[in-house]
Design a protein around this motif. Structure first.
Motif, PDB file in Angstrom:
ATOM      1  N   LEU A 218      -9.981   4.594 -13.803  1.00 22.66           N
ATOM      2  CA  LEU A 218      -8.768   5.382 -13.624  1.00 22.66           C
ATOM      3  C   LEU A 218      -8.994   6.852 -13.975  1.00 22.66           C
ATOM      4  N   THR A 278      -1.958  -3.803  -4.361  1.00 24.10           N
ATOM      5  CA  THR A 278      -2.846  -2.658  -4.594  1.00 24.10           C
ATOM      6  C   THR A 278      -2.769  -1.671  -3.443  1.00 24.10           C
ATOM      7  N   PHE A 411      -3.577   0.475 -10.252  1.00 18.60           N
ATOM      8  CA  PHE A 411      -4.789   0.959  -9.614  1.00 18.60           C
ATOM      9  C   PHE A 411      -4.454   1.623  -8.280  1.00 18.60           C
TER      10      PHE A 411
END
Length: 492
Positions: A218, A278, A411
């Motif tokens: 990240l 995601t 994410f």
């Protein structure tokens, strides 16, 4: 076994009281987070920091929250979801209170990290909804929760700009703190402890390996638009994350009580939902960044609106989502989650195709209409995916299933702005605005074409992916996964 009287096993009066807690919760969180956005330039000036430093006010919350969602989800399965929900909400409340009194930049980072621990409230809330509510009620409640995210964003953006301008950025937190305290009190008084407890030893090495896999990735994604995607620091961080992921996978396969049980997470429906959420979060965040620039850039590069006006122009989208979400939840047991997921993804994809092709030709209200169509499609898809997840895993592991799903969502949400920033830095024109001492970069129509086009392709792929879902609802029947297998529930 077919059960026609499902509501007899549940306290409907309690379910309705609890529903008010979990439905209002997104309003609080989106109010707090969205109000921060307009305040970032003011924070930067007060603490005399650069733009990269101020971005960590957002990043630290996301980093801590992504890991805590999975860990608290597992602890909720082990020790009770209400206990962990209240613990996470207490961290969130303490963080909100401390933020408003931060005397310096480092204090603010620490208090934002404490607040990030509270991000686990959402997977735990989703778990409590599935566990304590009648199956027929779950899709509607999940729909209302999803709608409140949009409503909270629309309320908070213009309100945050107004509060910051008139009272200072600290009041964005001072105004939120009483509501956070009130939510903690209501949750403590109203919610009941979960009926499923799955005790065991805490997998602390797994938590460490998870942090090593998640945090460097990240950080790399967040910093890459500024320092470069091929910079040495970026590549090293990605390398550490990959190594952490491999070690985490190997460890979780051999440990007795894994933090992230791989057979649960990688089974068909949960795997589809995690991959889907995601990419959906990636597409949504990338599209949202493009929308912000289009609303606020000066003509002919945008509509030249203020933050306040931009927030108000998103009201139609929020209003439609507020209506569509609970209706979709009510309709879902009859038509199925899979058809709604496919319909939603195709609707969002079609709307994004129009935006990609005609963004520079649309009037203001045509643009508002198209993002409303896209928002409607995204709402249908998101509600369908979360319901597929919660009806596809046993209640005893619901916490870790929803916690992991939040990890995947974060994410995607992190990658979206990073890629959008890179695209807008690639396709730009230089513009000198009177009164501004430096020349600024303005994204061109090509940048928006790429962003909306890629987002459209993503949602088209999600529609195809959704076709692989094993249906959990059909013709008024919901297939619940219990410890001993599936249980069929008829919804009246």
């Amino acid at each position: 076994m077919q059960v026609n009287t499902e509501n007899r096993a549940y306290d409907m009066a309690y379910a309705k009281r609890a529903m008010m807690v979990v439905v209002v919760l997104p309003l609080l969180v989106m109010y707090t987070e969205a109000m921060l956005m307009p305040a970032l330039p003011t924070i930067q000036k007060e603490f005399a920091i650069n733009p990269n430093d101020v971005s960590w006010v957002l990043t630290i919350y996301l980093l801590v929250g992504t890991v805590s969602a999975a860990i608290f989800g597992k602890l909720g399965d082990m020790y009770g979801k209400k206990k962990m929900f209240l613990l996470a909400l207490s961290f969130y409340t303490i963080g909100v209170v401390l933020n408003g009194f931060a005397p310096d930049y480092h204090w603010l980072l620490v208090s934002r990290g404490v607040q990030g621990l509270g991000m686990a409230i959402f997977p735990l809330a989703f778990s409590l909804v599935r566990e304590e509510f009648p199956p027929s009620m779950v899709p509607q409640v999940q729909g209302m929760i999803s709608a409140m995210f949009a409503v909270g964003m629309v309320i908070a953006l213009p309100l945050g700009a107004w509060v910051t301008q008139n009272y200072g950025w600290r009041w964005t937190y001072h105004s939120a703190a009483p509501f956070a305290v009130l939510m903690f009190f209501l949750a403590w008084k109203i919610l009941r402890e979960s009926r499923y407890i799955n005790p065991g030893k805490v997998d602390w090495p797994g938590a460490l390996f998870l942090a090593v896999a998640v945090v460097p990735a990240l950080v790399a994604v967040t910093r890459a638009p500024n320092i470069g995607w091929t910079a040495g620091q970026t590549l090293i961080l990605f390398g550490i994350a990959v190594a952490g992921f491999v070690i985490l996978t190997l460890w979780e396969r051999r440990v007795e009580n894994p933090l992230m049980p791989l057979p649960i997470i990688t089974s068909r429906n949960p795997a589809i939902v995690n991959v889907g959420i995601t990419f959906a979060a990636f597409g949504i965040s990338m599209m949202s960044q493009a929308n912000t620039y289009i609303f606020q850039m000066i003509p002919p590069y945008g509509f030249g609106k203020t933050i306040l006006e931009s927030g108000l122009l998103m009201t139609p989208m929020a209003a439609v989502m507020l209506v569509v979400a609970p209706l979709a939840g009510k309709l879902m047991p009859k038509v199925g989650a899979r058809p709604l997921a496919v319909t939603g993804a195709l609707t969002a994809s079609a709307g994004l195709v129009v935006l990609a092709k005609y963004v520079t030709q649309l009037s203001l209200w045509q643009f508002v209409g198209m993002i409303t169509v896209v928002g409607t499609g995204i709402t249908l898809m998101n509600i369908s995916l979360i319901n597929v997840l919660v009806f596809s895993v046993p209640p005893r592991v619901m916490g870790i299933a929803t916690g992991t799903n939040s990890l995947f969502r974060n994410f995607g949400s992190t990658w979206g702005p990073a890629i959008a920033g890179t695209v807008m830095s690639t396709y730009y024109t230089l513009l000198h605005i009177p009164g501004v001492p430096v020349t600024i970069r303005i994204p061109t129509s090509k940048a928006y074409e790429v962003l909306f086009g890629v987002s459209s392709a993503i949602f088209l792929l999600l529609a195809l992916l959704a076709l692989a879902i094993v249906e959990v609802m059909k013709r008024g029947r919901i297939m619940e996964v219990e410890e001993s297998g599936e249980k069929e529930v008829t919804v009246s």
